[in-house]
Design a protein around this motif. Structure first.
Motif, PDB file in Angstrom:
ATOM      1  N   CYS A 116       0.763  -1.357  -0.002  1.00  0.00           N
ATOM      2  CA  CYS A 116      -0.037   0.054   0.028  1.00  0.00           C
ATOM      3  C   CYS A 116       0.609   1.300  -0.008  1.00  0.00           C
ATOM      4  CB  CYS A 116      -0.742   0.085   1.212  1.00  0.00           C
ATOM      5  SG  CYS A 116      -2.082  -1.277   1.167  1.00  0.00           S
ATOM      6  N   GLY A 119     -12.178   2.716   3.423  1.00  0.00           N
ATOM      7  CA  GLY A 119     -11.417   1.343   3.267  1.00  0.00           C
ATOM      8  C   GLY A 119     -12.852   0.414   3.055  1.00  0.00           C
ATOM      9  N   SER A 163     -13.338  -1.767  -0.121  1.00  0.00           N
ATOM     10  CA  SER A 163     -13.598  -3.434  -0.150  1.00  0.00           C
ATOM     11  C   SER A 163     -14.833  -3.644  -0.638  1.00  0.00           C
ATOM     12  CB  SER A 163     -13.707  -3.559   1.396  1.00  0.00           C
ATOM     13  OG  SER A 163     -12.322  -3.315   2.077  1.00  0.00           O
ATOM     14  N   THR A 220      -5.915   0.917   3.798  1.00  0.00           N
ATOM     15  CA  THR A 220      -6.612   0.922   2.593  1.00  0.00           C
ATOM     16  C   THR A 220      -7.406   2.466   2.062  1.00  0.00           C
ATOM     17  OG1 THR A 220      -6.680  -1.419   2.842  1.00  0.00           O
ATOM     18  CG2 THR A 220      -7.970  -0.274   1.017  1.00  0.00           C
TER      19      THR A 220
END
Length: 603
Positions: free
Chosen positions: A148, A369, A373, A421
């Motif tokens: 990341c 995030g 997802s 993320t």
């Protein structure tokens, strides 16, 4: 075993230290190897700073005199921490284990190993624990770094570091081993997300299940992870399902083995869940929804204590409540889920309101995030996050109302991954970073990891079965106390700790026993148990004895001594009397080796 002990004990200590050092060296080597473009000296410096940060937050409370709800003056185990510390001492010294110590024996055995290796020096054990935790966190974040980028890695590291600073560092709590195992498990799972190695999956589920048994948490993450694995590995679903089953079954067998080795039972393991289930199923008005509700509403089933029969009765009542009134259970369940979202990452600014903006950014990143997802659900890493988060959220109503953030120690790495993320996506949105694919296909070194896991497991089992009760010479039974005073045995070898409440001292070295009464009282946390009684302490000494291997007292006894300053490393017997409330003070203290040598309180 007589003289054989003199040969065996140093040998076992040497082997155990070798196991710990070997595991640390391997973890450090793997962490350094997983870093990105930086040169080796730069990587080493980054890792060193990140590792040192954990021991520093361990010693700061002691240096400042600040008291955590589970640690007085930054060092004395209190509340739950005192219970785990006592159990660890019993595993080392006692020949009669308290049944409560078998409820979650794994952390107490882990702590007993650290105490055993440090000659029962609590400060050394806490620092070693902090270093091990920092290495686990670094190993986890190094995988995020590779996949990341830097900003996401820093965010993830801060999420874990601030959690550890609040609930782990300097504390003898199960959150330590839970976070360690959780970081290792999710690092491996993140690494293997695209095409998991079957042997790696078995280890991941073993570590996760072991962590959950040490620090109960989001249990529904197991079916969630299995669902994710099956959905992404249709062609070999039976293999991944078998690997998960083997890992979970091995962990469930490992804990009873430890309990058996310490002469305990496993019937009471995870008994707190019966209290939680009852609280969610009860429709009592005006009664706080906490795990003590069953004790208040059905005291009759606990007349003989929290026995196996009492726990079974609590389960039966809870199930009957759910069957007869499911709406109440559903309402409480929804309230628990809302409570979890309200407390999301609350540990960041729980005691430091200045960190509220940081928490706000991390919450934003967390939701980003989640959105990412869901949007990229079919990609392995995003699917892993989505399924894991679903398992945690489904579990949260059983956890958040009763333990807050700390109870999620094993799965807090999932929050770190979501924040990482989300941070990456935010930076991409503002053009600070480029969108890229995850690159986490590292070689799975099964011989290396299997060797480390096996060596550490053997160390646990050796320590579990190697308890030796401290012999108590006949003179120890001499009771110098008269009247209403009660004898309390002071022995640093079995865990007695002391604070010197001096008028002033130049000694500010970390973990110093010296603190002024004003600093001690002002540093007491608002949630410290017995705060009112502790606030009465004046110049003198506070002794904390945990009653391990004592011929007189069992369990924690603390008292104030206003006589001459005594060496807390001596074996002594204190004659303690109650002053007011739960405040006790010693009227005289006598040396064990010289029963006629006694010191008297001037008051």
């Amino acid at each position: 075993m007589g003289n054989f002990d003199n040969i065996l004990n140093p040998f076992i200590v040497l082997i155990s230290w070798g196991c710990v050092i070997f595991a640390i060296v391997i973890s450090l080597r793997e962490t350094l190897a997983l870093s990105l473009e930086q040169s080796y000296p730069q990587r080493l410096a980054i890792v060193a700073i990140a590792i040192i940060a954990f021991p520093i937050t361990t010693i700061i409370p002691s240096w400042s005199g600040f008291s955590h709800p589970n640690a007085l003056a930054g060092l004395i185990p209190w509340n739950d921490a005192g219970g785990y510390y006592t159990c660890a001492l019993e595993f080392i010294h006692s020949d009669a284990i308290n049944p409560a110590c078998t409820m979650r024996p794994f952390y107490s055995v882990f702590l007993s190993i650290l105490l055993w290796l440090s000659n029962t020096n609590l400060a050394s054990a806490l620092l070693t624990q902090a270093v091990i935790l920092s290495l686990a966190v670094m190993y986890f974040t190094s995988h995020i770094w590779r996949s990341c980028g830097t900003s996401a890695t820093i965010s993830a590291w801060l999420v874990l570091f601030l959690f550890a600073a609040q609930y782990c560092n300097g504390l003898t709590l199960t959150e330590n081993i839970g976070l360690i195992l959780g970081c290792l498990a999710f690092a491996l799972m993140w690494q293997q997300a695209e095409r998991p190695n079957v042997s790696c999956l078995a280890l991941v589920f073993f570590l996760l299940c072991l962590g959950m048994q040490a620090r109960s948490g989001a249990m529904f993450i197991f079916p969630a992870l299995i669902g994710w694995l099956i959905s992404t590995n249709i062609d070999r679903c039976w293999k991944v399902l078998t690997a998960a089953t083997v890992g979970i079954a091995t962990a469930f067998a490992f804990i009873p083995l430890i309990a058996w080795l310490v002469d305990g039972g496993v019937e009471q393991s995870q008994s707190n869940f019966s209290y939680i289930l009852y609280a969610l199923s009860s429709n009592a008005q005006g009664t706080p929804m906490n795990y003590l509700r069953v004790f208040n509403e059905h005291p009759e089933i606990f007349e003989n204590g929290a026995t196996v029969d009492a726990i079974k009765a609590a389960y039966l009542i809870a199930i009957d409540n759910i069957v007869t009134n499911p709406i109440t259970f559903l309402q409480n369940y929804i309230k628990g889920g809302i409570n979890h979202l309200q407390l999301l990452l609350h540990y960041i600014d729980e005691d430091q309101s200045a960190l509220t903006p940081l928490r706000a950014f991390f919450i934003l990143a967390w939701f980003v995030g989640i959105g990412s997802s869901i949007r990229h659900f079919r990609r392995p890493h995003f699917g892993l996050l989505a399924w894991s988060t679903a398992g945690i959220l489904i579990s949260s109503p059983f956890l958040s109302p009763f333990g807050g953030n700390r109870i999620f120690a094993v799965t807090i790495p999932v929050d770190a991954l979501l924040v990482a993320t989300g941070t990456k996506q935010i930076w991409v949105f503002f053009g600070k970073e480029k969108e890229g694919e995850f690159t986490t296909n590292f070689a799975w070194k099964i011989p290396l990891f299997a060797a480390v896991a096996m060596i550490l497991c053997v160390t646990f089992l050796i320590q579990s079965g190697d308890r030796r009760a401290i012999p108590i010479p006949g003179s120890y039974y001499h009771n110098p106390c008269v009247g209403t005073s009660e004898p309390v045995w002071i022995s640093p070898r079995t865990g007695t700790l002391a604070l010197n409440l001096t008028k002033g001292s130049d000694d500010t070295w970390p973990f110093s026993e010296n603190i002024t009464p004003t600093e001690f009282v002002n540093g007491l946390h608002k949630h410290v148990a017995s705060k009112e009684s502790l606030s009465q302490a004046s110049t003198g000494q506070l002794f904390f004895d945990f009653g391990v291997a004592s011929p007189f007292n069992k369990g924690l006894r603390w008292f104030h001594w206003d006589g001459p300053l005594l060496n807390s490393n001596e074996n002594m017997i204190a004659c303690v009397s109650k002053q007011s409330g739960s405040f006790f003070s010693a009227v005289r203290i006598c040396r064990v080796d010289l029963p006629s040598k006694c010191f008297h309180s001037p008051n």
